[in-house]
Write a protein that holds these residues in place. Structure first.
Motif, PDB file in Angstrom:
ATOM      1  N   SER A 368       0.817  -1.217   0.000  1.00  0.00           N
ATOM      2  CA  SER A 368       0.000   0.000   0.000  1.00  0.00           C
ATOM      3  C   SER A 368       0.851   1.267   0.000  1.00  0.00           C
ATOM      4  O   SER A 368       0.310   2.369  -0.098  1.00  0.00           O
ATOM      5  CB  SER A 368      -0.936   0.009   1.215  1.00  0.00           C
ATOM      6  OG  SER A 368      -0.190   0.004   2.421  1.00  0.00           O
ATOM      7  N   MET A 369       2.154   1.134   0.117  1.00  0.00           N
ATOM      8  CA  MET A 369       3.065   2.277   0.111  1.00  0.00           C
ATOM      9  C   MET A 369       4.088   2.103  -1.004  1.00  0.00           C
ATOM     10  O   MET A 369       4.539   0.984  -1.277  1.00  0.00           O
ATOM     11  CB  MET A 369       3.784   2.402   1.463  1.00  0.00           C
ATOM     12  CG  MET A 369       2.865   2.629   2.643  1.00  0.00           C
ATOM     13  SD  MET A 369       3.766   2.598   4.221  1.00  0.00           S
ATOM     14  CE  MET A 369       4.937   3.940   3.985  1.00  0.00           C
ATOM     15  N   ASP A 370       4.438   3.209  -1.658  1.00  0.00           N
ATOM     16  CA  ASP A 370       5.472   3.205  -2.685  1.00  0.00           C
ATOM     17  C   ASP A 370       6.380   4.409  -2.474  1.00  0.00           C
ATOM     18  O   ASP A 370       6.282   5.113  -1.458  1.00  0.00           O
ATOM     19  CB  ASP A 370       4.876   3.187  -4.088  1.00  0.00           C
ATOM     20  CG  ASP A 370       3.871   4.309  -4.318  1.00  0.00           C
ATOM     21  OD1 ASP A 370       3.985   5.351  -3.637  1.00  0.00           O
ATOM     22  OD2 ASP A 370       2.972   4.169  -5.166  1.00  0.00           O
ATOM     23  N   CYS A 371       7.249   4.662  -3.426  1.00  0.00           N
ATOM     24  CA  CYS A 371       8.241   5.726  -3.253  1.00  0.00           C
ATOM     25  C   CYS A 371       7.638   7.120  -3.340  1.00  0.00           C
ATOM     26  O   CYS A 371       8.310   8.105  -2.978  1.00  0.00           O
ATOM     27  CB  CYS A 371       9.338   5.580  -4.309  1.00  0.00           C
ATOM     28  SG  CYS A 371      10.281   4.055  -4.133  1.00  0.00           S
ATOM     29  N   THR A 372       6.411   7.223  -3.833  1.00  0.00           N
ATOM     30  CA  THR A 372       5.760   8.538  -3.858  1.00  0.00           C
ATOM     31  C   THR A 372       5.077   8.873  -2.536  1.00  0.00           C
ATOM     32  O   THR A 372       4.567   9.982  -2.388  1.00  0.00           O
ATOM     33  CB  THR A 372       4.727   8.574  -4.992  1.00  0.00           C
ATOM     34  OG1 THR A 372       3.740   7.562  -4.765  1.00  0.00           O
ATOM     35  CG2 THR A 372       5.393   8.328  -6.351  1.00  0.00           C
ATOM     36  N   HIS A 373       5.081   7.930  -1.612  1.00  0.00           N
ATOM     37  CA  HIS A 373       4.468   8.175  -0.304  1.00  0.00           C
ATOM     38  C   HIS A 373       5.273   9.236   0.439  1.00  0.00           C
ATOM     39  O   HIS A 373       6.499   9.293   0.322  1.00  0.00           O
ATOM     40  CB  HIS A 373       4.422   6.877   0.497  1.00  0.00           C
ATOM     41  CG  HIS A 373       3.591   6.970   1.735  1.00  0.00           C
ATOM     42  ND1 HIS A 373       2.230   6.849   1.727  1.00  0.00           N
ATOM     43  CD2 HIS A 373       3.948   7.179   3.033  1.00  0.00           C
ATOM     44  CE1 HIS A 373       1.767   6.957   2.959  1.00  0.00           C
ATOM     45  NE2 HIS A 373       2.800   7.167   3.765  1.00  0.00           N
ATOM     46  N   THR A 374       4.581  10.085   1.198  1.00  0.00           N
ATOM     47  CA  THR A 374       5.246  11.195   1.891  1.00  0.00           C
ATOM     48  C   THR A 374       5.290  10.932   3.393  1.00  0.00           C
ATOM     49  O   THR A 374       4.482  10.177   3.944  1.00  0.00           O
ATOM     50  CB  THR A 374       4.519  12.513   1.621  1.00  0.00           C
ATOM     51  OG1 THR A 374       3.167  12.409   2.077  1.00  0.00           O
ATOM     52  CG2 THR A 374       4.531  12.847   0.128  1.00  0.00           C
ATOM     53  N   PHE A 375       6.249  11.572   4.045  1.00  0.00           N
ATOM     54  CA  PHE A 375       6.389  11.520   5.489  1.00  0.00           C
ATOM     55  C   PHE A 375       6.856  12.891   5.957  1.00  0.00           C
ATOM     56  O   PHE A 375       7.336  13.718   5.148  1.00  0.00           O
ATOM     57  CB  PHE A 375       7.379  10.426   5.913  1.00  0.00           C
ATOM     58  CG  PHE A 375       8.757  10.629   5.372  1.00  0.00           C
ATOM     59  CD1 PHE A 375       9.729  11.274   6.120  1.00  0.00           C
ATOM     60  CD2 PHE A 375       9.100  10.182   4.101  1.00  0.00           C
ATOM     61  CE1 PHE A 375      11.008  11.463   5.629  1.00  0.00           C
ATOM     62  CE2 PHE A 375      10.380  10.369   3.596  1.00  0.00           C
ATOM     63  CZ  PHE A 375      11.329  11.016   4.367  1.00  0.00           C
ATOM     64  N   GLU A 376       6.757  13.139   7.248  1.00  0.00           N
ATOM     65  CA  GLU A 376       7.106  14.450   7.782  1.00  0.00           C
ATOM     66  C   GLU A 376       8.587  14.482   8.157  1.00  0.00           C
ATOM     67  O   GLU A 376       9.085  13.611   8.876  1.00  0.00           O
ATOM     68  CB  GLU A 376       6.247  14.760   9.007  1.00  0.00           C
ATOM     69  CG  GLU A 376       6.470  16.153   9.577  1.00  0.00           C
ATOM     70  CD  GLU A 376       5.579  16.475  10.749  1.00  0.00           C
ATOM     71  OE1 GLU A 376       5.741  17.546  11.355  1.00  0.00           O
ATOM     72  OE2 GLU A 376       4.711  15.622  11.076  1.00  0.00           O
ATOM     73  N   ARG A 377       9.276  15.508   7.688  1.00  0.00           N
ATOM     74  CA  ARG A 377      10.692  15.698   7.993  1.00  0.00           C
ATOM     75  C   ARG A 377      10.957  17.194   8.165  1.00  0.00           C
ATOM     76  O   ARG A 377      10.722  17.977   7.242  1.00  0.00           O
ATOM     77  CB  ARG A 377      11.579  15.130   6.875  1.00  0.00           C
ATOM     78  CG  ARG A 377      13.073  15.211   7.157  1.00  0.00           C
ATOM     79  CD  ARG A 377      13.834  14.423   6.114  1.00  0.00           C
ATOM     80  NE  ARG A 377      15.248  14.381   6.397  1.00  0.00           N
ATOM     81  CZ  ARG A 377      16.176  15.136   5.786  1.00  0.00           C
ATOM     82  NH1 ARG A 377      15.801  15.993   4.847  1.00  0.00           N
ATOM     83  NH2 ARG A 377      17.442  15.016   6.100  1.00  0.00           N
ATOM     84  N   ASN A 378      11.411  17.539   9.358  1.00  0.00           N
ATOM     85  CA  ASN A 378      11.671  18.946   9.704  1.00  0.00           C
ATOM     86  C   ASN A 378      10.432  19.820   9.523  1.00  0.00           C
ATOM     87  O   ASN A 378      10.505  20.962   9.052  1.00  0.00           O
ATOM     88  CB  ASN A 378      12.831  19.498   8.873  1.00  0.00           C
ATOM     89  CG  ASN A 378      14.138  18.796   9.164  1.00  0.00           C
ATOM     90  OD1 ASN A 378      14.337  18.258  10.251  1.00  0.00           O
ATOM     91  ND2 ASN A 378      15.037  18.784   8.188  1.00  0.00           N
TER      92      ASN A 378
END
Length: 659
Positions: A368-378
């Motif tokens: 359900s996750m790929d490289c276009t998935h986003t996460f929070e950083r800074n």
């Protein structure tokens, strides 16, 4: 008067009785046996003055204190009292008494002579033993002395004396003090390696003045005390900022904490740019490619410090890690992109990320996750594509590939509750597979080529030991840590005296050459080939055996049976033609195996049942009854097969039929 079990009572009583026997033969003929007082040994070490005059208030010794004790003397009456010399009614007793109940009348003469005999006793001496009693005394046998086996008996005498090298290095140094501090992180950190990096990254000047800083999980060991017993420092690793509190726990000498030696040398290996994998360290920069195969071998070390005879030693064993040149993305393309195929191929194995040389275990494939998935950083949202482009200058080729999930080990907090596991997302295109599969281990050529790198000769092992020490001495940060703890590692390994045995010989059956045929096995003690060329000691017979095979392999099985009978005949084993059963195929898609016996014989059932069967878990009665019971038994089978609490015929390897 009666005498107890002690040497004083036994010796006096027997000696007086013998003297009375010689003076009065008639009384000796009527005298009964003397209870338990059978010893004829006169006390030579008795240090008690026994010169006492019997009277109404004579002192008592031992258990028979008064006339009511076990050794009480019955008061004589009539003429016996006058003849015996008027034995007092309250005569003192020694122990359990003469015959345990008093003095018989026939022994009154011996008792009357007691005062005279006791008057001859002194502190140094004892009554003279009768010659007849000394002659009747049995000689005491001495136990054979068994010599103790000392350290000198451990040295062998067989073989040729040689000097061999070991994989132990001598560690010299002074016994310094160790200061242990407990570490508390706020917020908490799960990874042990991350905790060690945070502690070493503390930039406080008073902390940096301590040269011997060795962290290990939630503890810190130093060779000097910190200025304060409790202090809070700020640490940062990447974008993570943590408050680290150090609290003094206690102090001890370095020799009393052997585990600290291992922590010091693990810290030294970490400063040598080695990668830790399951408590061992490997060097990815010195990897060697295996020709003809898509893999390389990383050299590594297994170290352990311990106290042995002669002082402190560091054991170093060479280890290797196999890393394939195939990425996880390539592996998914070869096995198929279905979730089940990808899970079976990669979950549970370890992968290495070449951009930071970290080895992690794959716990899940997240489709359900790929490289276009986003996460929070800074504080901002960032995709995996942008993260690897900015952090490592890597362009991901397939943005739609699923991600791999690696979870940290569960950790309990101070309140006893399990903390939330930290998850790391990995890109299959950037991960390389480590280890060998079962198919690779069965590949003879691959294992032969790998053995050239993993099985080292003695000279190569000696070279690796010296290389390890030279690397430590040439790195200033490693040398500084050893000097801070006052340790010095010698370069040459320890040598010990040994013995080289002569080549052993294996005895086979001689056949016509005699009862035995000794066959030398050489220096490797390998005699697998000699087994097929020589006879066994005792001829054997294999007359009844069964071969079950797929029908398509009939020609191969026939050749196998012929070869086995021929080879066994040369070894002195008679093998008859086997019974064969041809199966339509070798599929294991079975739900039930039913064996029918015509008689209720336990040995026959145990012979046919596999080791994972048990009579208690059989799914039905043995078919040894009438056909009426046979017809009733299959009706009970479906409920047993569909029940979750009963395995069909106890065969746990068979699948359970759903209802």
């Amino acid at each position: 008067m009666s005498f107890g079990r002690g040497q004083l009572g036994r010796g006096l009583l027997i000696g007086l009785a013998k003297e009375s026997d010689t003076s009065n033969p008639s009384a000796a003929a009527q005298q009964p046996s003397i209870g338990r007082a059978r010893s004829t040994a006169a006390p030579q070490e008795a240090g008690v003055s026994a010169a006492a005059t019997p009277g109404p208030a004579a002192p008592a010794f031992g258990r028979g204190i008064s006339a009511f004790g076990r050794g009480a003397v019955p008061q004589p009456s009539g003429d016996s009292a006058a003849t015996s010399g008027a034995v007092p009614s309250a005569a003192s007793t020694f122990g359990r008494g003469f015959g345990r109940g008093g003095v018989p009348p026939a022994a009154a003469a011996a008792t009357a002579a007691l005062p005279e005999a006791m008057s001859r006793m002194s502190v140094q001496g004892a009554p003279t033993q009768h010659p007849a009693a000394a002659a009747a005394r049995p000689e005491r046998t001495r136990r054979p002395q068994i010599g103790r086996v000392g350290p000198e008996d451990k040295t062998g005498k067989t073989g040729q004396r040689v000097t061999v090298g070991t994989n132990f290095l001598r560690v010299e140094g002074a016994d310094t003090m160790v200061y242990q501090y407990s570490i508390t992180f706020n917020p908490s950190v799960d990874s042990r390696m991350q905790r060690d990096r945070l502690v070493l990254s503390i930039q406080d000047p008073e902390f940096q003045k301590i040269p011997g800083r060795v962290p290990s999980g939630n503890s810190l060991y130093t060779n000097r005390p910190l200025p304060r017993e409790s202090a809070v420092y700020q640490a940062a690793s990447g974008n993570m900022r943590v408050a680290v509190q150090l609290q003094l726990v206690g102090t001890a000498t370095l020799s009393s904490l052997p585990s600290v030696y291992n922590i010091i040398f693990r810290s030294i290996q970490a400063r040598m740019d080695l990668i830790e994998v399951r408590r061992h360290y490997y060097n990815p920069h010195a990897g060697e490619r295996v020709p003809g195969h898509q893999m390389e071998v990383w050299p590594g070390y297994i170290t352990s410090v311990s106290h042995v005879d002669g002082g402190l030693r560091l054991m170093i064993e060479s280890s290797h890690r196999v890393v394939r040149s195939q990425t996880v993305y390539d592996l998914f393309q070869s096995v198929g992109t279905s979730l089940s195929n990808m899970t079976d191929a990669i979950v549970g194995t370890s992968v290495v990320t070449r951009y930071n040389n970290k080895i992690m275990r794959v716990d899940q494939v997240e489709t359900s996750m790929d490289c276009t998935h986003t996460f929070e950083r800074n504080g901002t949202q960032m995709s995996f594509l942008d993260y690897y482009r900015q952090a490592y200058n890597i362009e991901i080729q397939d943005p739609q590939q699923p991600l791999l999930i690696s979870r940290s080990k569960p950790v309990r907090g101070k309140d006893g509750k399990t903390l939330e596991q930290r998850q790391i997302c990995l890109v299959p295109e950037l991960c390389y597979v480590t280890g060998l599969t079962d198919a690779m281990r069965r590949d003879f050529r691959l294992m032969r080529d790998l053995a050239k790198f993993t099985k080292l000769s003695p000279d190569r092992r000696l070279m690796e030991l010296r290389k390890f020490v030279q690397t430590i001495n040439n790195r200033p940060e490693c040398r500084q840590l050893l000097d801070a703890w006052g340790l010095r590692l010698l370069e040459e390994p320890e040598v010990v005296p040994a013995r080289r045995f002569v080549n052993e010989r294996v005895l086979f059956g001689g056949g016509g050459r005699g009862p035995f045929a000794p066959v030398p096995v050489g220096q490797t003690s390998e005699f697998k080939r000699a087994l097929a060329d020589n006879r066994v000691l005792i001829d054997g017979k294999l007359l009844k055996w069964l071969v079950v095979y797929p029908a398509r392999e009939e020609r191969t099985i026939a050749s196998f049976c012929e070869t086995m009978m021929k080879k066994c005949r040369a070894m002195g084993i008679t093998v008859a033609q086997p019974s064969t059963v041809a199966l339509p195929n070798d599929s294991t898609d079975l739900n039930l195996v039913c064996a029918v016996f015509t008689s209720q014989r336990e040995e026959r059932y145990n012979c046919a049942a596999p080791s994972w069967w048990s009579p208690a878990s059989a799914c039905g009665p043995r078919l040894s009854a009438t056909p009426r019971r046979w017809a009733a038994w299959p009706s009970t089978l479906p409920p047993r097969l569909t029940s979750s609490s009963a395995a069909p015929c106890g065969a746990s390897k068979f699948p359970t039929i759903d209802s």
